[in-house]
Design a protein around this motif. Structure first.
Motif, PDB file in Angstrom:
ATOM      1  N   LEU A   1      20.918 -32.745 -40.198  1.00 55.67           N
ATOM      2  CA  LEU A   1      19.768 -33.093 -39.718  1.00 55.67           C
ATOM      3  C   LEU A   1      19.105 -31.668 -39.509  1.00 55.67           C
ATOM      4  O   LEU A   1      17.756 -31.681 -39.830  1.00 55.67           O
ATOM      5  CB  LEU A   1      19.972 -33.492 -38.297  1.00 55.67           C
ATOM      6  N   SER A   2      19.769 -30.484 -38.971  1.00 60.11           N
ATOM      7  CA  SER A   2      18.826 -29.298 -38.687  1.00 60.11           C
ATOM      8  C   SER A   2      18.661 -28.490 -39.999  1.00 60.11           C
ATOM      9  O   SER A   2      18.051 -27.357 -39.955  1.00 60.11           O
ATOM     10  CB  SER A   2      19.880 -28.570 -37.864  1.00 60.11           C
ATOM     11  N   VAL A   3      18.738 -29.037 -41.072  1.00 59.66           N
ATOM     12  CA  VAL A   3      18.344 -28.510 -42.292  1.00 59.66           C
ATOM     13  C   VAL A   3      16.997 -29.165 -42.584  1.00 59.66           C
ATOM     14  O   VAL A   3      15.968 -28.353 -43.317  1.00 59.66           O
ATOM     15  CB  VAL A   3      19.195 -28.773 -43.489  1.00 59.66           C
ATOM     16  N   THR A   4      16.545 -30.358 -42.008  1.00 52.94           N
ATOM     17  CA  THR A   4      15.469 -31.022 -42.749  1.00 52.94           C
ATOM     18  C   THR A   4      14.032 -30.382 -42.156  1.00 52.94           C
ATOM     19  O   THR A   4      13.161 -30.503 -42.951  1.00 52.94           O
ATOM     20  CB  THR A   4      15.713 -32.406 -42.039  1.00 52.94           C
ATOM     21  N   PHE A   5      14.001 -29.796 -40.904  1.00 54.43           N
ATOM     22  CA  PHE A   5      12.854 -29.416 -40.538  1.00 54.43           C
ATOM     23  C   PHE A   5      12.685 -27.762 -41.040  1.00 54.43           C
ATOM     24  O   PHE A   5      13.665 -27.215 -40.973  1.00 54.43           O
ATOM     25  CB  PHE A   5      12.516 -29.396 -39.025  1.00 54.43           C
ATOM     26  N   ASP A   6      11.548 -27.373 -40.968  1.00 53.75           N
ATOM     27  CA  ASP A   6      11.371 -25.808 -41.093  1.00 53.75           C
ATOM     28  C   ASP A   6      11.649 -25.191 -39.973  1.00 53.75           C
ATOM     29  O   ASP A   6      11.149 -25.334 -38.757  1.00 53.75           O
ATOM     30  CB  ASP A   6       9.844 -25.541 -41.494  1.00 53.75           C
ATOM     31  N   TYR A   7      12.589 -24.121 -40.244  1.00 54.26           N
ATOM     32  CA  TYR A   7      13.118 -23.387 -39.052  1.00 54.26           C
ATOM     33  C   TYR A   7      12.182 -22.642 -38.109  1.00 54.26           C
ATOM     34  O   TYR A   7      12.360 -22.235 -37.352  1.00 54.26           O
ATOM     35  CB  TYR A   7      14.144 -22.286 -39.529  1.00 54.26           C
ATOM     36  N   ILE A   8      10.789 -22.244 -38.769  1.00 55.85           N
ATOM     37  CA  ILE A   8       9.838 -21.576 -38.131  1.00 55.85           C
ATOM     38  C   ILE A   8       9.743 -22.467 -36.768  1.00 55.85           C
ATOM     39  O   ILE A   8       9.474 -21.667 -35.734  1.00 55.85           O
ATOM     40  CB  ILE A   8       8.439 -21.561 -38.929  1.00 55.85           C
ATOM     41  N   TRP A   9       9.814 -23.983 -36.616  1.00 59.08           N
ATOM     42  CA  TRP A   9       9.732 -24.626 -35.513  1.00 59.08           C
ATOM     43  C   TRP A   9      10.524 -24.063 -34.641  1.00 59.08           C
ATOM     44  O   TRP A   9      10.264 -24.263 -33.163  1.00 59.08           O
ATOM     45  CB  TRP A   9      10.036 -26.016 -35.723  1.00 59.08           C
TER      46      TRP A   9
ATOM     47  N   THR B   1      15.911 -13.424 -31.503  1.00 57.82           N
ATOM     48  CA  THR B   1      15.475 -12.769 -32.960  1.00 57.82           C
ATOM     49  C   THR B   1      14.128 -13.194 -32.806  1.00 57.82           C
ATOM     50  O   THR B   1      13.160 -12.491 -33.574  1.00 57.82           O
ATOM     51  CB  THR B   1      16.404 -13.564 -33.944  1.00 57.82           C
ATOM     52  N   PHE B   2      13.574 -14.284 -32.540  1.00 54.63           N
ATOM     53  CA  PHE B   2      12.006 -14.621 -32.328  1.00 54.63           C
ATOM     54  C   PHE B   2      11.376 -13.343 -31.665  1.00 54.63           C
ATOM     55  O   PHE B   2      10.388 -12.882 -32.082  1.00 54.63           O
ATOM     56  CB  PHE B   2      11.872 -15.970 -31.638  1.00 54.63           C
TER      57      PHE B   2
ATOM     58  N   GLU C   1      23.801 -12.645 -46.996  1.00 55.80           N
ATOM     59  CA  GLU C   1      22.790 -12.905 -48.117  1.00 55.80           C
ATOM     60  C   GLU C   1      21.643 -13.717 -47.514  1.00 55.80           C
ATOM     61  O   GLU C   1      20.506 -13.438 -48.094  1.00 55.80           O
ATOM     62  CB  GLU C   1      23.507 -13.819 -49.329  1.00 55.80           C
ATOM     63  N   THR C   2      21.917 -14.779 -46.728  1.00 57.39           N
ATOM     64  CA  THR C   2      20.854 -15.524 -46.463  1.00 57.39           C
ATOM     65  C   THR C   2      19.808 -14.650 -45.638  1.00 57.39           C
ATOM     66  O   THR C   2      18.514 -14.750 -45.782  1.00 57.39           O
ATOM     67  CB  THR C   2      21.361 -16.652 -45.448  1.00 57.39           C
ATOM     68  N   ALA C   3      20.482 -13.705 -44.781  1.00 58.69           N
ATOM     69  CA  ALA C   3      19.547 -13.026 -43.858  1.00 58.69           C
ATOM     70  C   ALA C   3      18.748 -11.889 -44.784  1.00 58.69           C
ATOM     71  O   ALA C   3      17.599 -11.815 -44.615  1.00 58.69           O
ATOM     72  CB  ALA C   3      20.374 -11.740 -43.081  1.00 58.69           C
ATOM     73  N   LEU C   4      19.316 -11.535 -45.876  1.00 56.46           N
ATOM     74  CA  LEU C   4      18.607 -10.407 -46.951  1.00 56.46           C
ATOM     75  C   LEU C   4      17.518 -11.360 -47.452  1.00 56.46           C
ATOM     76  O   LEU C   4      16.533 -10.696 -47.797  1.00 56.46           O
ATOM     77  CB  LEU C   4      19.720  -9.836 -47.740  1.00 56.46           C
ATOM     78  N   LYS C   5      17.680 -12.349 -47.944  1.00 57.06           N
ATOM     79  CA  LYS C   5      16.826 -13.163 -48.852  1.00 57.06           C
ATOM     80  C   LYS C   5      15.760 -13.899 -48.177  1.00 57.06           C
ATOM     81  O   LYS C   5      14.778 -14.588 -48.680  1.00 57.06           O
ATOM     82  CB  LYS C   5      17.656 -13.768 -49.616  1.00 57.06           C
ATOM     83  N   ALA C   6      15.763 -13.903 -46.611  1.00 54.64           N
ATOM     84  CA  ALA C   6      14.733 -14.928 -45.881  1.00 54.64           C
ATOM     85  C   ALA C   6      13.485 -14.501 -46.319  1.00 54.64           C
ATOM     86  O   ALA C   6      13.388 -13.227 -46.470  1.00 54.64           O
ATOM     87  CB  ALA C   6      15.413 -14.804 -44.601  1.00 54.64           C
TER      88      ALA C   6
ATOM     89  N   GLY D   1      13.156 -15.152 -39.881  1.00 56.46           N
ATOM     90  CA  GLY D   1      14.237 -15.996 -40.602  1.00 56.46           C
ATOM     91  C   GLY D   1      15.393 -15.043 -40.850  1.00 56.46           C
ATOM     92  O   GLY D   1      16.524 -15.210 -40.748  1.00 56.46           O
ATOM     93  N   LYS D   2      15.066 -13.649 -41.299  1.00 56.81           N
ATOM     94  CA  LYS D   2      16.111 -12.665 -41.514  1.00 56.81           C
ATOM     95  C   LYS D   2      16.753 -12.226 -40.140  1.00 56.81           C
ATOM     96  O   LYS D   2      18.024 -12.384 -40.361  1.00 56.81           O
ATOM     97  CB  LYS D   2      15.336 -11.386 -41.917  1.00 56.81           C
ATOM     98  N   LEU D   3      16.113 -12.180 -39.109  1.00 56.54           N
ATOM     99  CA  LEU D   3      16.839 -11.698 -38.005  1.00 56.54           C
ATOM    100  C   LEU D   3      17.562 -12.959 -37.352  1.00 56.54           C
ATOM    101  O   LEU D   3      18.888 -12.937 -36.953  1.00 56.54           O
ATOM    102  CB  LEU D   3      15.876 -11.245 -36.920  1.00 56.54           C
ATOM    103  N   LEU D   4      17.316 -14.309 -37.469  1.00 56.13           N
ATOM    104  CA  LEU D   4      17.950 -15.230 -36.915  1.00 56.13           C
ATOM    105  C   LEU D   4      19.242 -15.418 -37.791  1.00 56.13           C
ATOM    106  O   LEU D   4      20.427 -15.737 -37.498  1.00 56.13           O
ATOM    107  CB  LEU D   4      17.010 -16.583 -37.070  1.00 56.13           C
TER     108      LEU D   4
END
Lengths: 604, 373
Positions: free
Chosen positions: B63-71, B126-127, B298-303, B308-311
């Motif tokens: 479920l937590s993949v479905t929305f844009d994490y920016i929210w 991180t925000f 890798e996720t952090a580097l490629k965000a 997104g990177k810091l989170l």
């Protein structure tokens, strides 16, 4: 989007290396624990889980020669506490119920270095009443349990105490001794007497229960059980009924009595007075009881039959007479005029009879125990020849009945004196040795062996406590029939002829014997009334019936004066009792007259 | 807001998902073995509960993949305030009760608010850092410390939940370094912490509970036999070591069910696994965590942008810290700190919040090519 991706990755790229480093570190540590040290940790985890409980093997039973058990295995109870469950606030209750001081309980519980799940023994040897009392109050006494062990009950109490000995825990020195390393520290083992000598045989092998326990010490399941193997039984040569009769004959006097079966060397009875109750040692004794035993001047723990050696006195004349005759240095017709003393150089050597015996032949010299006559026999033999004869009787060395620290006795010769006294041998020493004084010393068991060897015609059987119908002779005395008969007739005369020194041993059985007096202080003035501790020890050795000996024995009464007076009657009573036991008079059997044998159990 | 398209599915990081799922299933399996009864007791229901939480957790994760994490960034202040309120409630409840209390009970459910707070804290932290443009100076850093970390830190110390308290401080510092602070400030921070260490040490030691002190002593002198302080560390090493190369076999471990190792299904779950699967199994398990953590990096580097990177970095660092301290403790490399192993230790709240965190990671990874709305 003011910063580039490259810029940012530089800033936290190090975390990737950190992850790699941590991964390598943890993997190396795993390698160390599981591969390098894995075996040891596996062992530790097994040790966690498995507990090995020894189940004691029932000890072998000790029987007398007729199959009467002398000991029984009995349960022995302890009040113990599991430290983990022990509640210190209830200590006054423990103290009150068990009747031991609070400090003692605290110390025992605190001192225990074992796991808190292993019980600590608080009180040993509690009886059935106490057990019932404790069981009823168990809920008030957290952690209290009753433990049981196999111990010994010595059925004849102080009788045979010196033979059987007792069980005990390992002493601190034994715990360090590698010979005892397989024995758990809390087990009873033989510490004295037959119990110690045959401990390996009697002990059997303990069983094992391997159980799985959890961290709380709770038994989860039994994984393996090896049943204990009962120890082997032992049948002694002792006849318990005769043993008791001998002890009764000895009465309260201090001394020893050893009776042998002449044709086998089996020990029929072995008395060392005073005695002790071995049950005290296995049941735990109070400090008063221990002090009473250890401070007793008469030393009840001393086994006088093998641990004490005395000058044999005139009983040694048997050896001197046999040697003199066999070496053809004297004939039975040799007559010597005894005037009470002879002079040798500046020294005087007396006869026990101050007025002298007058002219005596060998026979009368034995019967009346004339010292002057045997000085001459000794002079003709020389000490080394006399000593060789003595050794052929097994004297001067340990018999091997190792139920206590046995003494070897002393048979001196010229070399012995040079080695031990740094002096040359004098003729005077030979005179003393010929009548069993001076350096000569025998244990009561050796004296019995000597008379037993003579009685069977000269075959040396080493004494044994184990019933043995097919003994192996360990030596032979150089003694022909003629020599044997001459000396034997002399010994019969000692008891049965007028003027014989052992006349008080005269019985309706034909007894042959010889008295002896072991001097406590040499060359004393002839005071009539000496304090008891300076009085001589009284010896008597005998065998019966003279023509076909079935028993040979030695008796020594410490400070008993002349052998004829105190030792000979004991020997006579013992012989008569033994003859009654092995040949029960027909009349008594038919009439079932219990009066005469009320003290003696009939054997099955 | 909800935006599931082909590209999202194509970019879904199946490796993160698979490693976490496998580790979690291994966790349920190991809990089953660790809590199996010896004798005639009934099997405890821990493994069923954990499996239930896992099923729920997977659902929430997806479920937590479905929305844009920016929210998440936009809602971060609300989430943070909600998390702090939870901590305050626990704090007050703990005062009323006795000793440490980390649990809140709502009806039949009880959960550990600090587990959720961690997640909200990382999002908020991180925000806040991502909002900063340009160089991070000392004043800004101090301001950030007081807005994000100081208050919850005090609450957690007083609770006391020392483990979580130290972790949020560590996260703050690591994120600050990752964001990029001036070298001067970095050196200053290091010097200040070095100087204050003796004072802090004293306050720290004085503030420790008896059991925490004994854990530290036990770590320094593990073989001490006069007390049972060193017991846990020793037993943990025995448990791991006795697995040898290939282990005692599943369901054949003895240290846990026989209760030699305490906390067998929670903090020491790794030891139980190592005992039954040996070096071969434990190495593979370590490798799974390694792959997961590297994927997180890798996720952090490629965000696609800074938040997104810091989170992603914050989440990965949190898992790294938990994993390192827990396994380090189990292997006798660190003092006994009551910190669970992510995905494996028994505990529903922790599993749920961890799986949500993984969901966020996948979310960030999946949207790395998306443009701003």
């Amino acid at each position: 989007m003011t910063f580039s991706q490259k810029n940012n990755s530089e800033k936290f790229g190090f975390i990737g290396y950190l992850i790699i480093a941590i991964f390598i570190l943890l993997a190396l540590r795993l390698w160390q624990l599981q591969i390098l040290q894995g075996k040891e940790y596996r062992r530790l985890s097994e040790a966690n889980r498995l507990r090995i409980v020894n189940t004691p093997a029932p000890r072998g039973i000790i029987f007398d020669r007729n199959g009467i058990p002398l000991v029984e295995n009995s349960p022995y109870f302890f009040a113990s506490v599991i430290p983990d469950e022990f509640d210190e606030t209830k200590i006054h209750l423990f103290s009150k119920v068990l009747n031991i001081p609070e400090e003692e309980i605290i110390e025992k519980v605190k001192k225990s270095s074992n796991s808190p799940f292993i019980p600590v023994k608080l009180k040993a040897g509690i009886n059935f009443n106490e057990i019932a009392f404790l069981e009823a109050r168990k809920s008030d006494l957290p952690g209290l349990i009753i433990e049981v062990e196999i111990s010994r009950n010595y059925l004849y109490k102080d009788s045979v105490s010196h033979i059987i000995g007792y069980l005990g825990r390992l002493t601190p020195t034994q715990i360090k001794d590698p010979a005892y390393k397989d024995i758990p520290a809390d087990i009873f083992i033989g510490q004295w007497g037959v119990e110690k000598l045959f401990d390996k045989k009697l002990r059997g092998s303990p069983g094992k229960r391997i159980i799985e326990v959890n961290a709380l010490g709770k038994e989860i399941r039994l994984l393996q059980e090896i049943s204990p193997v009962k120890g082997e039984d032992i049948t002694l040569s002792i006849d318990i009924n005769f043993q008791k009769a001998s002890e009764k004959a000895f009465g309260e006097k201090v001394g020893a009595l050893v009776a042998l079966k002449p044709d086998t060397g089996e020990i029929l009875s072995l008395v060392s007075n005073p005695r002790f109750d071995p049950n005290l040692f296995t049941k735990g004794m109070t400090s008063e009881q221990w002090l009473a035993i250890s401070n007793d001047k008469r030393n009840p723990l001393l086994n006088r039959t093998i641990q004490s050696q005395y000058p044999p006195g005139s009983i040694f004349k048997i050896v001197t007479a046999v040697a003199g005759l066999q070496e053809r240095l004297i004939s039975p017709d040799l007559k010597i005029d005894c005037r009470g003393e002879i002079k040798y150089g500046s020294q005087k050597f007396g006869c026990w009879k101050s007025g002298g015996h007058g002219i005596v032949s060998l026979h009368r010299a034995i019967v009346e125990s004339c010292d002057i006559y045997f000085y001459e026999v000794g002079r003709r033999l020389g000490i080394d020849r006399l000593a060789n004869y003595a050794r052929s009787f097994g004297l001067g060395e340990k018999t091997g009945v190792a139920i206590a620290r046995e003494k070897s006795g002393v048979i001196p010769d010229t070399q012995w004196k040079i080695n031990n006294k740094k002096q040359q041998w004098y003729l005077g020493d030979t005179f003393n040795a010929a009548i069993g004084q001076g350096y000569v010393a025998l244990t009561p068991l050796q004296a019995a062996m000597m008379i037993s060897t003579f009685a069977n015609g000269g075959t040396l059987y080493k004494p044994t406590l184990i019933r043995d119908d097919q003994p192996v002779a360990s030596g032979k005395v150089n003694m022909d029939k003629e020599t044997f008969n001459i000396v034997k007739n002399g010994l019969v005369g000692v008891v049965n002829e007028p003027g014989g020194t052992g006349i008080s041993a005269r019985s309706y059985y034909k007894i042959a014997g010889k008295t002896g007096t072991a001097q406590v202080i040499a060359n004393r003035s002839r005071l009539k009334y000496l304090p008891e501790k300076y009085q001589d020890h009284a010896w008597f050795v005998a065998f019966a019936p003279a023509e076909k000996p079935e028993i040979a024995l030695s008796v020594i009464v410490e400070h008993g004066g002349h052998g004829g007076g105190t030792a000979a009657p004991i020997a006579r009573t013992a012989i008569e009792e033994y003859m009654k036991i092995i040949h029960p008079p027909a009349v008594i059997q038919h009439n079932e007259d219990k009066e005469n044998n009320e003290d003696i159990q009939t054997t099955p | 807001m909800f935006n599931i398209d082909r590209r999202l599915l194509k970019n879904f990081d199946i490796i993160i998902f698979a490693t976490v799922l496998i580790i979690s299933l291994i966790g349920v399996m190991t809990i089953y073995s660790a809590t199996r009864p010896i004798g005639d007791e009934a099997h405890s229901v821990f493994y069923i509960k954990q499996a239930t939480w896992l099923a729920l957790g997977i659902f929430v994760m997806l479920l937590s993949v479905t929305f844009d994490y920016i929210w998440l960034g936009r809602l971060s202040s609300i989430l943070y305030i909600f998390g702090v309120i939870l901590l305050v409630i626990v704090f007050i409840a703990g005062r009323i009760g006795l000793g440490a209390q980390r649990w809140l009970s709502i009806g039949p459910l009880s959960f550990q608010p600090s587990e959720f707070f961690k997640l909200f804290y990382i999002i908020f932290l991180t925000f806040k850092f991502s909002e900063i443009r340009g160089q991070l100076n000392a004043v800004l850093l101090l301001k950030l410390f007081f807005t994000t970390t100081f208050f919850p830190f005090i609450l957690l110390i007083e609770q006391p939940d020392l483990g979580t308290a130290l972790i949020i401080i560590a996260l703050f510092l690591l994120i600050a370094i990752a964001k990029g602070i001036q070298r001067k400030i970095a050196i200053l921070l290091i010097i200040i912490s070095l100087i204050s260490m003796p004072f802090l040490g004293n306050i720290f030691w004085g503030g420790l509970k008896e059991y925490q002190k004994s854990r530290l002593i036990a770590f320094l002198y593990p073989e001490s036999t006069h007390s049972t302080i060193g017991y846990q560390i020793n037993q943990s090493k025995i448990t791991v070591g006795s697995g040898e190369s290939f282990g005692k076999g599943y369901i054949h471990g003895t240290q846990g069910p026989f209760r030699f190792l305490p906390e067998k299904h929670t903090d020491f779950i790794f030891a139980i696994f190592a005992e039954e699967w040996g070096f071969a199994g434990s190495f593979l398990l370590l490798f799974l965590y390694f792959v997961f953590l590297m994927r997180g990096m890798e996720t952090a580097l490629k965000a696609r942008e800074d938040f997104g990177k810091l989170l992603a970095l914050g989440i990965t660092l949190m898992f790294l810290i938990y994993f390192t301290i827990n396994v380090g403790m189990t292997l006798g490399l660190m003092p006994v700190v009551g910190i669970p192993l992510p995905f494996m230790s028994y505990g529903g709240t922790a599993l749920l919040s961890n799986l949500i965190a993984v969901g966020i990671l996948i979310n960030i990874k999946s949207r790395r090519f998306e443009l701003f709305h």
